[in-house]
Design a protein around this motif. Structure first.
Motif, PDB file in Angstrom:
ATOM      1  N   TRP A 181       0.829  -1.208   0.000  1.00 35.33           N
ATOM      2  CA  TRP A 181       0.000   0.000   0.000  1.00 35.33           C
ATOM      3  C   TRP A 181       0.866   1.261   0.000  1.00 35.33           C
ATOM      4  CZ3 TRP A 181      -0.665   3.346   4.421  1.00 35.33           C
ATOM      5  CH2 TRP A 181      -1.569   4.394   4.187  1.00 35.33           C
ATOM      6  N   VAL A 182       1.890   1.286   0.852  1.00 37.52           N
ATOM      7  CA  VAL A 182       2.780   2.449   0.916  1.00 37.52           C
ATOM      8  C   VAL A 182       3.455   2.687  -0.432  1.00 37.52           C
ATOM      9  CG1 VAL A 182       4.920   3.346   1.915  1.00 37.52           C
ATOM     10  CG2 VAL A 182       3.185   2.339   3.402  1.00 37.52           C
ATOM     11  N   ARG A 183       4.028   1.626  -1.000  1.00 36.54           N
ATOM     12  CA  ARG A 183       4.721   1.768  -2.274  1.00 36.54           C
ATOM     13  C   ARG A 183       3.765   2.174  -3.396  1.00 36.54           C
ATOM     14  NH1 ARG A 183       9.824  -0.722  -2.544  1.00 36.54           N
ATOM     15  NH2 ARG A 183      10.447  -1.761  -0.596  1.00 36.54           N
ATOM     16  N   GLY A 184       2.604   1.555  -3.401  1.00 37.58           N
ATOM     17  CA  GLY A 184       1.628   1.880  -4.432  1.00 37.58           C
ATOM     18  C   GLY A 184       1.133   3.307  -4.333  1.00 37.58           C
ATOM     19  N   THR A 185       0.899   3.779  -3.111  1.00 36.05           N
ATOM     20  CA  THR A 185       0.419   5.149  -2.924  1.00 36.05           C
ATOM     21  C   THR A 185       1.491   6.152  -3.301  1.00 36.05           C
ATOM     22  OG1 THR A 185      -1.028   4.369  -1.134  1.00 36.05           O
ATOM     23  CG2 THR A 185      -0.633   6.736  -1.270  1.00 36.05           C
ATOM     24  N   ARG A 186       2.747   5.849  -3.007  1.00 38.50           N
ATOM     25  CA  ARG A 186       3.841   6.732  -3.423  1.00 38.50           C
ATOM     26  C   ARG A 186       3.893   6.864  -4.939  1.00 38.50           C
ATOM     27  NH1 ARG A 186       8.542   4.335   0.499  1.00 38.50           N
ATOM     28  NH2 ARG A 186       8.078   5.570   2.376  1.00 38.50           N
ATOM     29  N   ARG A 187       3.715   5.748  -5.628  1.00 37.57           N
ATOM     30  CA  ARG A 187       3.745   5.807  -7.094  1.00 37.57           C
ATOM     31  C   ARG A 187       2.612   6.676  -7.620  1.00 37.57           C
ATOM     32  NH1 ARG A 187       5.158   0.288  -6.496  1.00 37.57           N
ATOM     33  NH2 ARG A 187       2.973  -0.352  -6.768  1.00 37.57           N
ATOM     34  N   ILE A 188       1.435   6.529  -7.006  1.00 41.42           N
ATOM     35  CA  ILE A 188       0.292   7.324  -7.444  1.00 41.42           C
ATOM     36  C   ILE A 188       0.520   8.801  -7.151  1.00 41.42           C
ATOM     37  CG2 ILE A 188      -2.152   7.789  -6.959  1.00 41.42           C
ATOM     38  CD1 ILE A 188      -2.454   4.737  -6.576  1.00 41.42           C
ATOM     39  N   ALA A 189       1.153   9.087  -6.001  1.00 42.48           N
ATOM     40  CA  ALA A 189       1.421  10.481  -5.640  1.00 42.48           C
ATOM     41  C   ALA A 189       2.305  11.165  -6.679  1.00 42.48           C
ATOM     42  CB  ALA A 189       2.091  10.536  -4.265  1.00 42.48           C
ATOM     43  N   GLY A 190       3.182  10.390  -7.312  1.00 41.77           N
ATOM     44  CA  GLY A 190       4.065  10.960  -8.320  1.00 41.77           C
ATOM     45  C   GLY A 190       3.532  10.857  -9.735  1.00 41.77           C
ATOM     46  N   ARG A 191       2.338  10.349  -9.864  1.00 41.88           N
ATOM     47  CA  ARG A 191       1.749  10.150 -11.191  1.00 41.88           C
ATOM     48  C   ARG A 191       0.820  11.304 -11.524  1.00 41.88           C
ATOM     49  NH1 ARG A 191      -1.450   4.683 -13.190  1.00 41.88           N
ATOM     50  NH2 ARG A 191      -2.142   5.489 -15.215  1.00 41.88           N
ATOM     51  N   LEU A 192       1.188  12.093 -12.501  1.00 42.68           N
ATOM     52  CA  LEU A 192       0.343  13.207 -12.896  1.00 42.68           C
ATOM     53  C   LEU A 192      -0.777  12.711 -13.805  1.00 42.68           C
ATOM     54  CD1 LEU A 192       3.073  15.891 -13.735  1.00 42.68           C
ATOM     55  CD2 LEU A 192       1.716  15.666 -11.628  1.00 42.68           C
ATOM     56  N   PRO A 193      -1.974  13.268 -13.646  1.00 44.68           N
ATOM     57  CA  PRO A 193      -3.075  12.869 -14.536  1.00 44.68           C
ATOM     58  C   PRO A 193      -2.675  13.108 -15.992  1.00 44.68           C
ATOM     59  CG  PRO A 193      -3.896  14.198 -12.709  1.00 44.68           C
ATOM     60  CD  PRO A 193      -2.408  14.272 -12.650  1.00 44.68           C
ATOM     61  N   ARG A 194      -2.991  12.155 -16.832  1.00 41.66           N
ATOM     62  CA  ARG A 194      -2.638  12.292 -18.239  1.00 41.66           C
ATOM     63  C   ARG A 194      -3.415  13.429 -18.870  1.00 41.66           C
ATOM     64  NH1 ARG A 194      -2.679   7.461 -22.838  1.00 41.66           N
ATOM     65  NH2 ARG A 194      -2.043   8.789 -24.592  1.00 41.66           N
ATOM     66  N   ARG A 195      -2.734  14.183 -19.693  1.00 42.39           N
ATOM     67  CA  ARG A 195      -3.361  15.312 -20.382  1.00 42.39           C
ATOM     68  C   ARG A 195      -3.389  15.021 -21.877  1.00 42.39           C
ATOM     69  NH1 ARG A 195      -2.753  20.973 -17.515  1.00 42.39           N
ATOM     70  NH2 ARG A 195      -2.857  20.289 -15.338  1.00 42.39           N
ATOM     71  N   TYR A 196      -4.569  15.133 -22.430  1.00 40.11           N
ATOM     72  CA  TYR A 196      -4.741  14.924 -23.867  1.00 40.11           C
ATOM     73  C   TYR A 196      -4.808  16.292 -24.546  1.00 40.11           C
ATOM     74  CZ  TYR A 196      -5.986  10.197 -22.453  1.00 40.11           C
ATOM     75  OH  TYR A 196      -5.970   8.933 -21.901  1.00 40.11           O
ATOM     76  N   PRO A 197      -4.029  16.517 -25.585  1.00 39.21           N
ATOM     77  CA  PRO A 197      -4.025  17.834 -26.236  1.00 39.21           C
ATOM     78  C   PRO A 197      -5.400  18.275 -26.719  1.00 39.21           C
ATOM     79  CG  PRO A 197      -2.138  16.537 -26.960  1.00 39.21           C
ATOM     80  CD  PRO A 197      -3.013  15.614 -26.156  1.00 39.21           C
ATOM     81  N   THR A 198      -6.216  17.316 -27.170  1.00 39.48           N
ATOM     82  CA  THR A 198      -7.552  17.641 -27.675  1.00 39.48           C
ATOM     83  C   THR A 198      -8.564  16.641 -27.135  1.00 39.48           C
ATOM     84  OG1 THR A 198      -7.358  16.254 -29.649  1.00 39.48           O
ATOM     85  CG2 THR A 198      -6.552  18.530 -29.813  1.00 39.48           C
ATOM     86  N   LEU A 199      -9.822  17.034 -27.176  1.00 37.47           N
ATOM     87  CA  LEU A 199     -10.893  16.126 -26.773  1.00 37.47           C
ATOM     88  C   LEU A 199     -10.945  14.930 -27.715  1.00 37.47           C
ATOM     89  CD1 LEU A 199     -13.227  15.842 -24.710  1.00 37.47           C
ATOM     90  CD2 LEU A 199     -14.718  16.913 -26.405  1.00 37.47           C
ATOM     91  N   GLU A 200     -10.584  15.152 -28.978  1.00 38.44           N
ATOM     92  CA  GLU A 200     -10.594  14.072 -29.957  1.00 38.44           C
ATOM     93  C   GLU A 200      -9.615  12.966 -29.570  1.00 38.44           C
ATOM     94  OE1 GLU A 200     -12.175  12.239 -33.326  1.00 38.44           O
ATOM     95  OE2 GLU A 200     -12.807  14.063 -32.274  1.00 38.44           O
ATOM     96  N   GLU A 201      -8.461  13.339 -29.018  1.00 37.94           N
ATOM     97  CA  GLU A 201      -7.483  12.330 -28.602  1.00 37.94           C
ATOM     98  C   GLU A 201      -7.967  11.570 -27.367  1.00 37.94           C
ATOM     99  OE1 GLU A 201      -3.239  13.399 -28.816  1.00 37.94           O
ATOM    100  OE2 GLU A 201      -3.895  15.247 -29.802  1.00 37.94           O
TER     101      GLU A 201
END
Length: 315
Positions: free
Chosen positions: A157-177
């Motif tokens: 849980w600790v390791r998994g939460t750390r990874r999520i903390a460093g994971r930025l939400p993916r950004r799609y340049p356009t709604l189409e993508e």
């Protein structure tokens, strides 16, 4: 494509501002629809539009999903989701309700129904048996005092939460993508379905890009939860007719081979061909035919509308 939609509303649970939609027809019998993980309430639009002719349908965004508030501190635990839907039904005075649910939402709905069996008239659970048996046994070993299992569970849980903390939400340049990514995730979706789910499941960021609405932290599995024995006990308390729906092409194991299904005394299984995990999207017409047939069947022993104060009784 959905021509028009429901009205949006807010309720509060554990001080969180949570969102739900209401399809109207308030004089009809109540129905609750609960979405799955990393999904949102508008994924039910096609099902809700059809069934709202005969039911008063509401569909919440679970905490951390859709337009509901994200948690700050703590884990997204299944029992908290149970509390949220209990609060929604309690505040709306919509019991006994029929519940249709998917994946995480189905797991939550099964537990809620076992906790408050008098408040549910019928239950449809699409691929939602909850934790796998092996995961449940790991949690149970930790709860029973197995120090090795406890250490592994908490460290994961600790390791998994750390990874999520460093994971930025993916950004799609356009709604189409973002739409193209939605189509890749489920090739069964029609173009109009995928576009509808993308529009309602994403937000535009300040820089003009698009990201999915759900909180990345919902990916973290809570380090503590109900044991397999506790889940079995709640399943045994379910008295209403229960329909488990499974897609023949799903990555989720069939309930027919799940030892937990034997604890559901009023359960039946419907396997839908040419459907994956999102059965209600992949084969909408067949899903609605099966569900409508199930809902029309008489409910022996179904409870009458009752005072919500009775929810606290586990006798």
């Amino acid at each position: 494509m959905i021509e028009s939609g429901p009205t949006s509303h807010v309720y509060f649970s554990q001080r969180l501002r949570l969102h739900y939609v209401d399809w109207g027809n308030e004089e009809a019998p109540p129905m609750l629809m609960v979405h799955g993980g990393r999904d949102h309430c508008r994924n039910w639009d096609w099902v809700a539009r059809d069934l709202s002719r005969d039911y008063h349908v509401i569909a919440p965004d679970l905490r951390g999903h859709g337009d509901s508030q994200w948690m700050i501190g703590g884990s997204y635990n299944t029992v908290d989701y149970v509390y949220d839907i209990a609060q929604l039904l309690h505040q709306k005075k919509m019991t006994p309700a029929t519940i249709i649910s998917h994946s995480l939402g189905a797991s939550v709905s099964l537990l809620y129904t076992g906790l408050y069996p008098k408040t549910v008239k019928k239950l449809v659970a699409i691929e939602g048996m909850g934790l796998s048996s092996s995961a449940a046994r790991t949690a149970e070993g930790a709860a029973s005092g197995d120090s090795a299992a406890t250490g592994r569970l908490l460290d994961d849980w600790v390791r998994g939460t750390r990874r999520i903390a460093g994971r930025l939400p993916r950004r799609y340049p356009t709604l189409e993508e973002a739409f193209q990514r939605m189509q890749e995730e489920n090739p069964h979706l029609s173009e109009s379905q995928a576009r509808h789910l993308t529009i309602h499941g994403s937000n535009q960021n300040e820089d003009g890009t698009f990201s999915w609405k759900f909180d990345n932290y919902v990916r973290a599995t809570a380090p503590v939860g109900l044991t397999a024995e506790q889940i079995h006990h709640l399943y045994e308390r379910i008295t209403c007719p229960t329909l488990l729906v499974y897609g023949s092409e799903s990555w989720v194991p069939s309930p027919a081979n799940d030892e937990r299904a034997k604890y559901l005394s009023s359960m039946r299984l419907a396997v839908i061909e040419d459907a994956g995990h999102w059965v209600h999207h992949d084969q909408l017409a067949e899903f609605l035919t099966i569900v409508r047939g199930f809902l029309k069947e008489p409910s022996s022993g179904a409870s009458a509308r009752h005072d919500a104060s009775q929810e606290g009784s586990l006798a």
